[in-house]
Design a protein around this motif. Structure first.
Motif, PDB file in Angstrom:
ATOM      1  N   PRO A 215       0.806  -1.226   0.000  1.00  0.00           N
ATOM      2  CA  PRO A 215       0.000   0.000   0.000  1.00  0.00           C
ATOM      3  C   PRO A 215       0.836   1.272   0.000  1.00  0.00           C
ATOM      4  N   ARG A 216       2.107   1.178   0.389  1.00  0.00           N
ATOM      5  CA  ARG A 216       2.963   2.371   0.401  1.00  0.00           C
ATOM      6  C   ARG A 216       3.383   2.809  -0.995  1.00  0.00           C
ATOM      7  N   LEU A 217       3.050   1.994  -2.006  1.00  0.00           N
ATOM      8  CA  LEU A 217       3.392   2.316  -3.391  1.00  0.00           C
ATOM      9  C   LEU A 217       2.185   2.827  -4.179  1.00  0.00           C
ATOM     10  N   ARG A 218       1.128   3.203  -3.469  1.00  0.00           N
ATOM     11  CA  ARG A 218      -0.094   3.684  -4.138  1.00  0.00           C
ATOM     12  C   ARG A 218       0.131   5.033  -4.821  1.00  0.00           C
ATOM     13  N   GLU A 219      -0.803   5.330  -5.733  1.00  0.00           N
ATOM     14  CA  GLU A 219      -0.814   6.624  -6.418  1.00  0.00           C
ATOM     15  C   GLU A 219      -1.110   7.737  -5.416  1.00  0.00           C
ATOM     16  N   ARG A 220      -0.800   8.952  -5.806  1.00  0.00           N
ATOM     17  CA  ARG A 220      -1.125  10.122  -4.997  1.00  0.00           C
ATOM     18  C   ARG A 220      -2.625  10.157  -4.716  1.00  0.00           C
ATOM     19  N   HIS A 221      -2.962  10.575  -3.501  1.00  0.00           N
ATOM     20  CA  HIS A 221      -4.367  10.796  -3.144  1.00  0.00           C
ATOM     21  C   HIS A 221      -4.712  12.220  -3.583  1.00  0.00           C
ATOM     22  N   PHE A 222      -5.560  12.327  -4.606  1.00  0.00           N
ATOM     23  CA  PHE A 222      -5.907  13.634  -5.155  1.00  0.00           C
ATOM     24  C   PHE A 222      -7.114  14.258  -4.466  1.00  0.00           C
ATOM     25  N   GLY A 223      -7.587  13.648  -3.398  1.00  0.00           N
ATOM     26  CA  GLY A 223      -8.679  14.229  -2.622  1.00  0.00           C
ATOM     27  C   GLY A 223      -9.919  14.475  -3.457  1.00  0.00           C
ATOM     28  N   THR A 224     -10.472  15.678  -3.335  1.00  0.00           N
ATOM     29  CA  THR A 224     -11.724  15.989  -4.021  1.00  0.00           C
ATOM     30  C   THR A 224     -11.571  16.102  -5.534  1.00  0.00           C
ATOM     31  N   TYR A 225     -10.349  16.101  -6.043  1.00  0.00           N
ATOM     32  CA  TYR A 225     -10.142  16.106  -7.497  1.00  0.00           C
ATOM     33  C   TYR A 225     -10.282  14.706  -8.102  1.00  0.00           C
ATOM     34  N   THR A 226     -10.286  13.686  -7.265  1.00  0.00           N
ATOM     35  CA  THR A 226     -10.399  12.316  -7.744  1.00  0.00           C
ATOM     36  C   THR A 226     -11.663  12.148  -8.599  1.00  0.00           C
TER      37      THR A 226
ATOM     38  N   GLU B 140       4.558  14.907   0.262  1.00  0.00           N
ATOM     39  CA  GLU B 140       4.174  13.722   1.034  1.00  0.00           C
ATOM     40  C   GLU B 140       4.271  12.450   0.194  1.00  0.00           C
ATOM     41  N   VAL B 141       3.867  12.550  -1.067  1.00  0.00           N
ATOM     42  CA  VAL B 141       3.992  11.390  -1.959  1.00  0.00           C
ATOM     43  C   VAL B 141       5.462  11.025  -2.123  1.00  0.00           C
ATOM     44  N   GLU B 142       6.286  12.032  -2.367  1.00  0.00           N
ATOM     45  CA  GLU B 142       7.721  11.804  -2.537  1.00  0.00           C
ATOM     46  C   GLU B 142       8.322  11.137  -1.299  1.00  0.00           C
ATOM     47  N   GLN B 143       7.994  11.637  -0.128  1.00  0.00           N
ATOM     48  CA  GLN B 143       8.529  11.063   1.103  1.00  0.00           C
ATOM     49  C   GLN B 143       8.087   9.612   1.270  1.00  0.00           C
ATOM     50  N   ARG B 144       6.818   9.346   0.989  1.00  0.00           N
ATOM     51  CA  ARG B 144       6.279   7.989   1.135  1.00  0.00           C
ATOM     52  C   ARG B 144       6.943   7.008   0.167  1.00  0.00           C
ATOM     53  N   ILE B 145       7.011   7.391  -1.100  1.00  0.00           N
ATOM     54  CA  ILE B 145       7.559   6.501  -2.120  1.00  0.00           C
ATOM     55  C   ILE B 145       9.060   6.324  -1.944  1.00  0.00           C
ATOM     56  N   PHE B 146       9.782   7.414  -1.736  1.00  0.00           N
ATOM     57  CA  PHE B 146      11.244   7.321  -1.625  1.00  0.00           C
ATOM     58  C   PHE B 146      11.643   6.513  -0.390  1.00  0.00           C
ATOM     59  N   THR B 147      10.934   6.734   0.718  1.00  0.00           N
ATOM     60  CA  THR B 147      11.237   5.979   1.935  1.00  0.00           C
ATOM     61  C   THR B 147      11.036   4.488   1.696  1.00  0.00           C
ATOM     62  N   ARG B 148       9.929   4.145   1.040  1.00  0.00           N
ATOM     63  CA  ARG B 148       9.678   2.719   0.803  1.00  0.00           C
ATOM     64  C   ARG B 148      10.694   2.115  -0.169  1.00  0.00           C
ATOM     65  N   LEU B 149      11.042   2.823  -1.223  1.00  0.00           N
ATOM     66  CA  LEU B 149      12.031   2.285  -2.168  1.00  0.00           C
ATOM     67  C   LEU B 149      13.392   2.104  -1.503  1.00  0.00           C
ATOM     68  N   LEU B 150      13.765   3.020  -0.641  1.00  0.00           N
ATOM     69  CA  LEU B 150      15.032   2.855   0.093  1.00  0.00           C
ATOM     70  C   LEU B 150      14.969   1.644   1.017  1.00  0.00           C
TER      71      LEU B 150
ATOM     72  N   GLY C  88      20.592   7.229  -3.922  1.00  0.00           N
ATOM     73  CA  GLY C  88      20.509   8.670  -4.078  1.00  0.00           C
ATOM     74  C   GLY C  88      19.190   9.273  -3.644  1.00  0.00           C
ATOM     75  N   LEU C  89      18.149   8.440  -3.494  1.00  0.00           N
ATOM     76  CA  LEU C  89      16.861   8.968  -3.031  1.00  0.00           C
ATOM     77  C   LEU C  89      16.961   9.542  -1.633  1.00  0.00           C
ATOM     78  N   HIS C  90      17.943   9.073  -0.867  1.00  0.00           N
ATOM     79  CA  HIS C  90      18.125   9.560   0.508  1.00  0.00           C
ATOM     80  C   HIS C  90      18.349  11.070   0.527  1.00  0.00           C
ATOM     81  N   ASP C  91      18.940  11.612  -0.531  1.00  0.00           N
ATOM     82  CA  ASP C  91      19.220  13.050  -0.585  1.00  0.00           C
ATOM     83  C   ASP C  91      17.954  13.894  -0.581  1.00  0.00           C
ATOM     84  N   TYR C  92      16.820  13.291  -0.902  1.00  0.00           N
ATOM     85  CA  TYR C  92      15.573  14.037  -0.993  1.00  0.00           C
ATOM     86  C   TYR C  92      14.685  13.858   0.231  1.00  0.00           C
ATOM     87  N   LEU C  93      15.156  13.107   1.208  1.00  0.00           N
ATOM     88  CA  LEU C  93      14.352  12.864   2.412  1.00  0.00           C
ATOM     89  C   LEU C  93      14.761  13.813   3.535  1.00  0.00           C
TER      90      LEU C  93
END
Length: 196
Positions: A82-93, A125-135, A191-196
Motif C-alpha cells: 500500500p505504500r506504493l499507491r498513487e497520490r491521493h488527489f482528494g476531491t479532485y479524484t 508527502e507522496v515523494e517522502q512515502r515513495i522514496f522511503t519505501r524504495l530505500l 541517491g533517493l536519501h538526498d531528498y528525504l
C-alpha cells in the motif's frame, strides 16, 4: 571485485478505461483495457525476469493486475504494498482532465510540492512515502537482486526526476505512457536519501 548486477525497474501500470476517458483516478480504480492486458503479458516475456528478481506492486488493482501479468512468464508473484499507491488527489479524484484545465486552483495542486488537494496528499508527502519505501526495499535485498516495482504515473515521475538528479516539475517531466519501464542500476536508489 565485480560490479553488482542488480537493476531497478519501475513500471507504470497498463492503460485503463479511465485513462482512455481522461479521468483522474488517484486512489480509485478502473479495469485495464484488453490491449493493455496483452501488452503487459508481452512486457513480462520481453523483460525475461529471473529468479534473482523481486517483484513489488502498488496494491491498487490496476497496478497489481499489471504486475501479475508481467511476473507470470517468469513465475514471479508480485508482493502488494500500500505504500506504493498513487497520490491521493482528494476531491479532485474522478474529475475529467478537460475540467481540471479550467480549474484555477489545479495548476498549483498539480505542480507545487506543498499544495494540498482537499482531503488529499501534497507532492512532497507522496515523494517522502515513495522514496522511503524504495530505500527500505533497496536495503532489504542483496545488491545483485533486480528490484521491479509496478506503480503509478505521479510516483514514476517523482522517482525518475530524483534519479536523474533534478527535482520534479510536471511541466518538464513527461507523463509516462502506460507500461513504460524506468531502468536504473540498483545502486542509484541510494541517491533517493538526498531528498528525504
Amino acid at each position: 571485485m565485480s560490479e553488482h548486477t542488480g537493476r531497478f525497474l519501475m513500471v507504470r501500470h497498463g492503460r485503463t478505461t479511465a485513462n482512455a476517458a481522461g479521468i483522474l483516478m488517484g486512489r480509485t480504480d478502473a479495469p485495464l483495457l484488453p490491449d493493455s492486458l496483452a501488452h503487459a503479458a508481452e512486457l513480462g516475456r520481453t523483460l525475461a525476469l529471473t529468479s534473482s528478481t523481486v517483484l513489488y506492486s502498488s496494491d491498487q488493482p490496476r497496478a497489481l493486475r499489471t504486475a501479475h501479468l508481467i511476473g507470470h512468464p517468469s513465475a514471479l508473484q508480485p508482493i502488494p504494498d500500500p505504500r506504493l499507491r498513487e497520490r491521493h488527489f482528494g476531491t479532485y479524484t474522478l474529475d475529467a482532465f478537460t475540467d481540471l484545465a479550467h480549474d484555477p486552483a489545479w495548476p498549483a495542486i498539480d505542480t507545487r510540492y506543498d499544495s494540498r488537494p482537499h482531503h488529499g496528499e501534497t507532492l512532497r508527502e507522496v515523494e517522502q512515502r515513495i522514496f522511503t519505501r524504495l530505500l527500505q526495499l533497496h536495503r532489504a535485498h542483496s545488491p545483485d537482486i533486480t528490484l521491479v516495482v509496478i506503480g503509478h504515473s505521479t510516483c514514476w515521475r517523482l522517482v525518475q526526476a530524483a534519479l536523474c538528479r533534478r527535482r520534479h516539475d510536471p511541466f518538464d517531466e513527461p507523463i509516462p505512457p502506460p507500461l513504460t519501464v524506468l531502468p536504473h542500476a540498483r545502486a542509484a536508489l541510494a541517491g533517493l536519501h538526498d531528498y528525504l
